[in-house]
Scaffold this motif. Structure first.
Motif, PDB file in Angstrom:
ATOM      1  N   GLY A 116     -23.825  27.205 -46.940  1.00 51.26           N
ATOM      2  CA  GLY A 116     -24.561  26.088 -47.506  1.00 51.26           C
ATOM      3  C   GLY A 116     -26.021  26.358 -47.791  1.00 51.26           C
ATOM      4  N   GLN A 117     -26.460  27.619 -47.650  1.00 50.52           N
ATOM      5  CA  GLN A 117     -27.854  27.983 -47.897  1.00 50.52           C
ATOM      6  C   GLN A 117     -27.924  29.131 -48.900  1.00 50.52           C
ATOM      7  OE1 GLN A 117     -30.269  28.554 -44.340  1.00 50.52           O
ATOM      8  NE2 GLN A 117     -28.751  27.475 -43.106  1.00 50.52           N
ATOM      9  N   PRO A 118     -29.088  29.303 -49.541  1.00 49.53           N
ATOM     10  CA  PRO A 118     -29.233  30.459 -50.444  1.00 49.53           C
ATOM     11  C   PRO A 118     -29.001  31.763 -49.689  1.00 49.53           C
ATOM     12  CG  PRO A 118     -31.072  28.936 -50.708  1.00 49.53           C
ATOM     13  CD  PRO A 118     -30.305  28.474 -49.498  1.00 49.53           C
ATOM     14  N   THR A 119     -28.309  32.694 -50.314  1.00 50.33           N
ATOM     15  CA  THR A 119     -28.100  34.004 -49.699  1.00 50.33           C
ATOM     16  C   THR A 119     -29.437  34.726 -49.573  1.00 50.33           C
ATOM     17  OG1 THR A 119     -27.492  34.792 -51.897  1.00 50.33           O
ATOM     18  CG2 THR A 119     -25.706  34.253 -50.403  1.00 50.33           C
ATOM     19  N   VAL A 120     -29.467  35.785 -48.774  1.00 48.34           N
ATOM     20  CA  VAL A 120     -30.741  36.436 -48.449  1.00 48.34           C
ATOM     21  C   VAL A 120     -31.433  36.974 -49.695  1.00 48.34           C
ATOM     22  CG1 VAL A 120     -31.852  38.278 -47.142  1.00 48.34           C
ATOM     23  CG2 VAL A 120     -30.005  36.962 -46.096  1.00 48.34           C
ATOM     24  N   HIS A 121     -30.685  37.568 -50.612  1.00 45.19           N
ATOM     25  CA  HIS A 121     -31.337  38.133 -51.801  1.00 45.19           C
ATOM     26  C   HIS A 121     -31.856  37.046 -52.739  1.00 45.19           C
ATOM     27  CE1 HIS A 121     -27.257  37.535 -53.501  1.00 45.19           C
ATOM     28  NE2 HIS A 121     -27.863  37.471 -54.658  1.00 45.19           N
ATOM     29  N   ILE A 122     -31.312  35.844 -52.636  1.00 44.39           N
ATOM     30  CA  ILE A 122     -31.836  34.714 -53.412  1.00 44.39           C
ATOM     31  C   ILE A 122     -33.083  34.146 -52.736  1.00 44.39           C
ATOM     32  CG2 ILE A 122     -31.353  32.357 -54.196  1.00 44.39           C
ATOM     33  CD1 ILE A 122     -29.920  34.478 -55.843  1.00 44.39           C
ATOM     34  N   ALA A 123     -33.014  33.982 -51.420  1.00 44.16           N
ATOM     35  CA  ALA A 123     -34.150  33.427 -50.678  1.00 44.16           C
ATOM     36  C   ALA A 123     -35.334  34.389 -50.636  1.00 44.16           C
ATOM     37  CB  ALA A 123     -33.713  33.078 -49.255  1.00 44.16           C
ATOM     38  N   TYR A 124     -35.057  35.684 -50.681  1.00 47.36           N
ATOM     39  CA  TYR A 124     -36.124  36.693 -50.633  1.00 47.36           C
ATOM     40  C   TYR A 124     -36.046  37.536 -51.906  1.00 47.36           C
ATOM     41  CZ  TYR A 124     -36.741  35.054 -45.907  1.00 47.36           C
ATOM     42  OH  TYR A 124     -36.988  34.251 -44.822  1.00 47.36           O
ATOM     43  N   ASP A 125     -35.467  38.704 -51.846  1.00 43.15           N
ATOM     44  CA  ASP A 125     -35.237  39.539 -53.027  1.00 43.15           C
ATOM     45  C   ASP A 125     -34.218  40.593 -52.636  1.00 43.15           C
ATOM     46  OD1 ASP A 125     -36.727  42.004 -52.035  1.00 43.15           O
ATOM     47  OD2 ASP A 125     -38.371  40.548 -52.049  1.00 43.15           O
ATOM     48  N   GLU A 126     -33.712  41.325 -53.625  1.00 40.88           N
ATOM     49  CA  GLU A 126     -32.624  42.262 -53.353  1.00 40.88           C
ATOM     50  C   GLU A 126     -33.045  43.379 -52.403  1.00 40.88           C
ATOM     51  OE1 GLU A 126     -30.364  43.671 -56.705  1.00 40.88           O
ATOM     52  OE2 GLU A 126     -30.707  41.801 -57.789  1.00 40.88           O
ATOM     53  N   ALA A 127     -34.220  43.950 -52.614  1.00 39.69           N
ATOM     54  CA  ALA A 127     -34.668  45.051 -51.758  1.00 39.69           C
ATOM     55  C   ALA A 127     -34.801  44.598 -50.306  1.00 39.69           C
ATOM     56  CB  ALA A 127     -35.999  45.603 -52.274  1.00 39.69           C
ATOM     57  N   THR A 128     -35.371  43.410 -50.111  1.00 37.98           N
ATOM     58  CA  THR A 128     -35.526  42.887 -48.756  1.00 37.98           C
ATOM     59  C   THR A 128     -34.166  42.604 -48.131  1.00 37.98           C
ATOM     60  OG1 THR A 128     -37.670  41.924 -49.329  1.00 37.98           O
ATOM     61  CG2 THR A 128     -36.581  41.054 -47.370  1.00 37.98           C
TER      62      THR A 128
END
Length: 304
Positions: free
Chosen positions: A107-119
């Motif tokens: 139910g939350q943005p995935t990590v690469h959406i919330a931050y960026d792909e490299a992170t």
């Protein structure tokens, strides 16, 4: 009106809270011995991937399988957190555009959406590495032999012959749908291997005999297969709001599943059969196995 929460679900929720609390401590900003510092943005991304809820089923299975054989509960919880870090890494990486390309997780943005792909890649790398750090740490009060066996078993479950290899098969399935045997192998690796480890880990923690370890490994294999079959049913019958992630993606990508191959009615019957097999396998432990029996039923009958 909300459905009544069962005693088992209450126990699972309490275990999830314990796991979450320890994960928060493990992912604190304070560096551990021999660490230099913990970059704030990377740590935030790791927390986003590992502390965003979920049932914490895998740590629960570690704790309960250890309890069945009289294993140390504190050590089991730490091993469960290690497994959850590794599981969370796999989700962070699976969600990447180069993999399953998902924007939503629990139910939350995935990590690469919330931050960026490299992170997101670095967060996954760090969670994976940290899993083995937690097991090896002196704070995990186990013998060196037990730690070595846990590291080996988890490595085998997570690597080329386990979860990572299963993800490779899963990506290949987008181009050519596997047959029934291929689907079973893929799912046993990508999903089942970590659940198998969770059930086997308790016997390692407790120093149980080899026969018990073999039995619990088989129990974990059956529960892992039931988990994936239930997941495929949910992908067919649920919506994104219920699942907390995109629904129907496997069908949209043309990926083969046993549900698509054999139908919903077969899948529901197969789930009943798997639960029966898992229950019969651990019936030898009597009432002490009641929680794990209920866990097998929960996995098969879950709605999210």
């Amino acid at each position: 009106m909300n459905a009544q929460v069962t005693p088992f679900e209450t126990k699972l929720l309490a275990s999830a809270r314990q796991t979450g609390t320890l994960l928060m401590e493990l992912l604190s900003a304070e560096p551990r011995p021999q660490e230099i510092t913990r970059p704030a943005r990377l740590l935030d991304a790791m927390r986003h991937g590992a502390l965003n809820g979920g049932k914490r089923l895998r740590p629960f299975l570690v704790v309960e399988s250890a309890a069945l054989f009289g294993g140390d509960s504190a050590a089991a919880l730490r091993v469960g957190c290690a497994l959850e870090c590794l599981h969370s890494y796999s989700l962070v990486h699976d969600d990447l555009p180069a993999m399953d390309d998902d924007d939503l997780r629990r139910g939350q943005p995935t990590v690469h959406i919330a931050y960026d792909e490299a992170t997101a890649i670095l967060a996954g790398d760090s969670l994976l590495t940290y899993a083995f750090d937690i097991i090896a740490d002196p704070e995990t009060d186990l013998t060196d032999r037990a730690k070595t066996e846990l590291v080996l078993a988890l490595s085998r479950a997570a690597g080329i012959g386990g979860m990572a290899g299963g993800q490779a098969f899963d990506l290949a399935a987008e181009k050519q749908a596997p047959d029934e045997a291929g689907i079973i192998t893929l799912q046993a690796m990508k999903t089942g291997a970590l659940i198998r480890f969770a059930c086997e880990a308790g016997t390692i923690i407790a120093g149980a005999p080899a026969a018990d370890r073999d039995r619990m490994r088989r129990f974990g294999e059956i529960v892992g297969r039931a988990f994936q079959l239930a997941d495929d049913l949910l992908d067919l019958t649920s919506d994104a709001a219920t699942l907390g992630k995109a629904a129907g993606k496997d069908a949209a990508r043309g990926k083969g599943t046993l549900v698509a191959l054999k139908g919903q009615a077969w899948a529901e019957e197969e789930l009943d059969r798997l639960v029966g097999e898992a229950t019969a396998l651990i019936a030898v432990y009597g009432d002490k196995a009641q929680t794990l029996t209920e866990a097998a039923r929960f996995v098969a009958n879950r709605k999210s």
